[in-house]
Structures are given as structure tokens and as C-alpha cells.
Design a protein around this motif. Sequence first.
Motif, PDB file in Angstrom:
ATOM      1  N   ALA A   1      -0.512   5.413   9.736  1.00 10.86           N
ATOM      2  CA  ALA A   1      -0.128   5.063   8.374  1.00 10.86           C
ATOM      3  C   ALA A   1       1.023   5.927   7.883  1.00 10.86           C
ATOM      4  O   ALA A   1       1.928   5.445   7.190  1.00 10.86           O
ATOM      5  N   THR A   2       1.002   7.220   8.232  1.00  7.38           N
ATOM      6  CA  THR A   2       2.068   8.119   7.795  1.00  7.38           C
ATOM      7  C   THR A   2       3.387   7.770   8.460  1.00  7.38           C
ATOM      8  O   THR A   2       4.449   7.776   7.819  1.00  7.38           O
ATOM      9  N   ALA A   3       3.356   7.467   9.750  1.00  7.97           N
ATOM     10  CA  ALA A   3       4.577   7.067  10.446  1.00  7.97           C
ATOM     11  C   ALA A   3       5.173   5.820   9.815  1.00  7.97           C
ATOM     12  O   ALA A   3       6.395   5.742   9.568  1.00  7.97           O
TER      13      ALA A   3
ATOM     14  N   ALA B   1       8.974   3.208   6.081  1.00  3.41           N
ATOM     15  CA  ALA B   1       9.195   2.355   4.914  1.00  3.41           C
ATOM     16  C   ALA B   1      10.116   3.017   3.905  1.00  3.41           C
ATOM     17  O   ALA B   1      10.761   2.335   3.097  1.00  3.41           O
ATOM     18  N   ASN B   2      10.181   4.335   3.942  1.00  5.13           N
ATOM     19  CA  ASN B   2      11.099   5.081   3.076  1.00  5.13           C
ATOM     20  C   ASN B   2      12.460   5.294   3.726  1.00  5.13           C
ATOM     21  O   ASN B   2      13.271   6.084   3.221  1.00  5.13           O
ATOM     22  N   GLY B   3      12.694   4.606   4.830  1.00  6.83           N
ATOM     23  CA  GLY B   3      14.012   4.606   5.449  1.00  6.83           C
ATOM     24  C   GLY B   3      14.243   5.645   6.520  1.00  6.83           C
ATOM     25  O   GLY B   3      15.320   5.695   7.118  1.00  6.83           O
ATOM     26  N   LEU B   4      13.239   6.500   6.774  1.00 14.90           N
ATOM     27  CA  LEU B   4      13.412   7.559   7.759  1.00 14.90           C
ATOM     28  C   LEU B   4      13.308   7.029   9.182  1.00 14.90           C
ATOM     29  O   LEU B   4      12.654   6.004   9.441  1.00 14.90           O
ATOM     30  N   THR B   5      13.942   7.728  10.094  1.00 11.19           N
ATOM     31  CA  THR B   5      13.697   7.516  11.515  1.00 11.19           C
ATOM     32  C   THR B   5      12.515   8.397  11.891  1.00 11.19           C
ATOM     33  O   THR B   5      12.552   9.608  11.674  1.00 11.19           O
ATOM     34  N   VAL B   6      11.469   7.804  12.440  1.00  7.34           N
ATOM     35  CA  VAL B   6      10.229   8.520  12.709  1.00  7.34           C
ATOM     36  C   VAL B   6       9.968   8.572  14.204  1.00  7.34           C
ATOM     37  O   VAL B   6       9.914   7.529  14.867  1.00  7.34           O
TER      38      VAL B   6
ATOM     39  N   ASP C   1       0.811  -1.213   0.000  1.00  9.39           N
ATOM     40  CA  ASP C   1       0.000   0.000   0.000  1.00  9.39           C
ATOM     41  C   ASP C   1       0.849   1.269   0.000  1.00  9.39           C
ATOM     42  O   ASP C   1       0.325   2.358  -0.255  1.00  9.39           O
ATOM     43  N   LEU C   2       2.134   1.136   0.278  1.00 11.33           N
ATOM     44  CA  LEU C   2       2.960   2.293   0.597  1.00 11.33           C
ATOM     45  C   LEU C   2       3.797   2.771  -0.581  1.00 11.33           C
ATOM     46  O   LEU C   2       4.415   1.968  -1.291  1.00 11.33           O
ATOM     47  N   LEU C   3       3.817   4.077  -0.779  1.00  8.00           N
ATOM     48  CA  LEU C   3       4.657   4.703  -1.792  1.00  8.00           C
ATOM     49  C   LEU C   3       6.083   4.793  -1.263  1.00  8.00           C
ATOM     50  O   LEU C   3       6.332   5.402  -0.222  1.00  8.00           O
ATOM     51  N   VAL C   4       7.010   4.188  -1.966  1.00  8.48           N
ATOM     52  CA  VAL C   4       8.424   4.224  -1.583  1.00  8.48           C
ATOM     53  C   VAL C   4       9.202   4.887  -2.710  1.00  8.48           C
ATOM     54  O   VAL C   4       9.142   4.453  -3.870  1.00  8.48           O
ATOM     55  N   LEU C   5       9.902   5.955  -2.370  1.00  3.91           N
ATOM     56  CA  LEU C   5      10.605   6.764  -3.362  1.00  3.91           C
ATOM     57  C   LEU C   5      12.110   6.756  -3.119  1.00  3.91           C
ATOM     58  O   LEU C   5      12.571   6.649  -1.975  1.00  3.91           O
TER      59      LEU C   5
ATOM     60  N   MET D   1     -14.481   6.137   0.124  1.00  3.22           N
ATOM     61  CA  MET D   1     -13.590   6.859   1.017  1.00  3.22           C
ATOM     62  C   MET D   1     -12.135   6.475   0.761  1.00  3.22           C
ATOM     63  O   MET D   1     -11.835   5.378   0.288  1.00  3.22           O
ATOM     64  N   MET D   2     -11.246   7.385   1.080  1.00  2.00           N
ATOM     65  CA  MET D   2      -9.823   7.096   0.977  1.00  2.00           C
ATOM     66  C   MET D   2      -9.409   6.176   2.120  1.00  2.00           C
ATOM     67  O   MET D   2     -10.092   6.070   3.143  1.00  2.00           O
ATOM     68  N   THR D   3      -8.259   5.535   1.942  1.00  2.00           N
ATOM     69  CA  THR D   3      -7.675   4.743   3.020  1.00  2.00           C
ATOM     70  C   THR D   3      -6.584   5.564   3.702  1.00  2.00           C
ATOM     71  O   THR D   3      -6.017   6.491   3.094  1.00  2.00           O
ATOM     72  N   PRO D   4      -6.247   5.249   4.946  1.00  2.00           N
ATOM     73  CA  PRO D   4      -5.152   5.959   5.607  1.00  2.00           C
ATOM     74  C   PRO D   4      -3.844   5.898   4.824  1.00  2.00           C
ATOM     75  O   PRO D   4      -3.093   6.876   4.784  1.00  2.00           O
ATOM     76  N   ALA D   5      -3.571   4.754   4.184  1.00  3.76           N
ATOM     77  CA  ALA D   5      -2.328   4.623   3.421  1.00  3.76           C
ATOM     78  C   ALA D   5      -2.289   5.597   2.247  1.00  3.76           C
ATOM     79  O   ALA D   5      -1.234   6.165   1.929  1.00  3.76           O
ATOM     80  N   GLU D   6      -3.423   5.791   1.588  1.00  5.49           N
ATOM     81  CA  GLU D   6      -3.466   6.719   0.458  1.00  5.49           C
ATOM     82  C   GLU D   6      -3.151   8.147   0.906  1.00  5.49           C
ATOM     83  O   GLU D   6      -2.505   8.906   0.177  1.00  5.49           O
ATOM     84  N   VAL D   7      -3.595   8.508   2.095  1.00  6.76           N
ATOM     85  CA  VAL D   7      -3.284   9.837   2.628  1.00  6.76           C
ATOM     86  C   VAL D   7      -1.815   9.906   3.033  1.00  6.76           C
ATOM     87  O   VAL D   7      -1.122  10.887   2.757  1.00  6.76           O
ATOM     88  N   ALA D   8      -1.328   8.851   3.672  1.00  2.43           N
ATOM     89  CA  ALA D   8       0.069   8.814   4.088  1.00  2.43           C
ATOM     90  C   ALA D   8       1.009   8.999   2.906  1.00  2.43           C
ATOM     91  O   ALA D   8       2.045   9.675   3.007  1.00  2.43           O
ATOM     92  N   ASN D   9       0.649   8.414   1.764  1.00  4.38           N
ATOM     93  CA  ASN D   9       1.505   8.524   0.579  1.00  4.38           C
ATOM     94  C   ASN D   9       1.630   9.962   0.082  1.00  4.38           C
ATOM     95  O   ASN D   9       2.639  10.326  -0.536  1.00  4.38           O
TER      96      ASN D   9
END
Length: 304
Positions: A44-46, A51-56, A17-21, A267-275
Amino acid sequence: MSTDEFDLTVPELTADDLLVLEDPRFGPESVAVVTGAASGIGRATAVALAANGLTVVGGDVDEKGLDETAALAADVGADGEVVPVPTDLTDDADVESMVEAAAAEGELRYVANIAGIQHIASIPDFPVETYDLLLDVMLRAPFLVAKHAMAHIRETSDSAEQSSAGGRKSSTSGDGVGAIANMSSVHGHYATTDKVAYITAKHGLNGLTRSIAAEGEGSLRGFSVSVGYVLTPLMVDQIEDTARERGITEREVVEDVMLGQARTKEMMTPAEVANLFVFGFSSHASHLNGGDLLFDGGFTTTYE
């Protein structure tokens, strides 16, 4: 499924579900703060940023929920990690401590102000103490987080030779690049009845976003994310309550009451907003500054 039944199952977040750039600043030495990280869009955003490698650094009053978010990041195989920091956003000292904890983890570059609450009542019936609470959580706290975080983001321009906590060192130190993103809403673009505090807060967040952009000197960006209704556990409860109160089906609540103006009837999903936050923080969005990512299925831009 009958025409009156409606699937209100909150989708389980998965890695797919997650956008990885690919981004030069998306690594463990770069730190993001996410408020409201214990559930819904914040969770979902955290996870998406991890997933993009950040420390959150995830801030929330719900300690158990924060631990579950950190575990979920590990479960989806995130390269980064979620560090739970229990935080009461109505407590100024807690807010400052959360930001300082983030700065201690590495180079604080990104902030996602997502935490929010809701109360439904007309203006004459709206409790003042509830109004104050909503504004404290959704407008005052984002200002305070930005107030403390902006200095750390700017300090990266002076830290080219400095190692971050734990010996980590960024290959992109010395640029002072970062972004502060605020969770706005379609209700930051227009008003409906019985949501005065929420609407006031979201309109105010748009002003805060533009103020950050005005003072960010180009490298420190401010942007907002505006969506319509998102399928979260809290939203499911609201749908069920509204159906009972109005004597209509859950499908009618979603399609007529909530999505009546929208052209996209789901409705949107939390993952879609997180992306959207992932994209907004990335170098691909370097010209997104003071603007708003409006993903609402045509809710605010079309009418019959």
C-alpha cells in the motif's frame, strides 16, 4: 451477520483510499525505497507514494508479489511507477544493491523500512534462530538500508547540475532534503507476552529513528509510524488461527484480544497506514524529526 461473525475481508486498495499531496519534491525524479513492498502495508505504501508521482523501488523476497504491486500502481492510475527489485533483507549485498538500484533511478530522497515478520512464543520457548531472523529483518536491515541510503540523500546537495538516470533532472536539486521512516508499532511503546523478538525490534527501531534524526543535520529527517492491528492477509490468518486455538469467535479475537485496550473498535487498513508515510515524507511534516506518528485508536494512551 450474526454477533459472532466478523467481516475479515481485506479491503481492495483503490485510488480513492490514497492521500495525494502537492509537494515540490513529489515527482518522478525523486525516488523512494519501500521494503516489504510485495504485500500488506508495504504494498500500500509503495502504491501510495507512486500515486504521489514518486519513482518507488520496491524491495521484497517475493518477486511475484512485487510484480503485482507494480501492476496495482498502474491500475490505480499512479503518476509514478513501482520498480520491483527482488531483495533478501538478510543478505547484506542484496540490501546494498537495492539502495544502489534506487539511486540509479533518480534522486534517492525517501526510505520506508516496512518489512516485518512475527513469531509467537514465550521467552523460554522462543527459538534463538527465529529471534535472530526477526531482528535481522526488522532491525539490522533497516540500519543497513539507512547506512547506504543516507549518503545518497546527502549527495543531492552536490547534484544541482547533475541529471539523474534517464535524463530526468529535479527542479529542487541541491537541497539534500529527504527522510527515512521506520515501521514501528504500539509494541514499540510497551510490551505484551509472547512477542519478545518483535517487541525488541520495534523498541530498537525507535532508537534507530532518533539516531537518524540526530545525524541528519535537519534536512535529512528520521521518523517512525506506530499503529495497532492492521487488516492484512497475514493478520486475517492470525485471527483465524487464534480463534481456533482459544475456542472463541473471530469477533472476540479482534474486539477483546487485539483491540481490548483501544477506543476505536476496528482495525486500520493498509492504505490508512500508507497515508501516514506519505504525509511524513511531505514538506507538510518538516518538523517531524525523531518523532513517532502514533495512530492506534487510543491503544497506548488510555485504559480502564
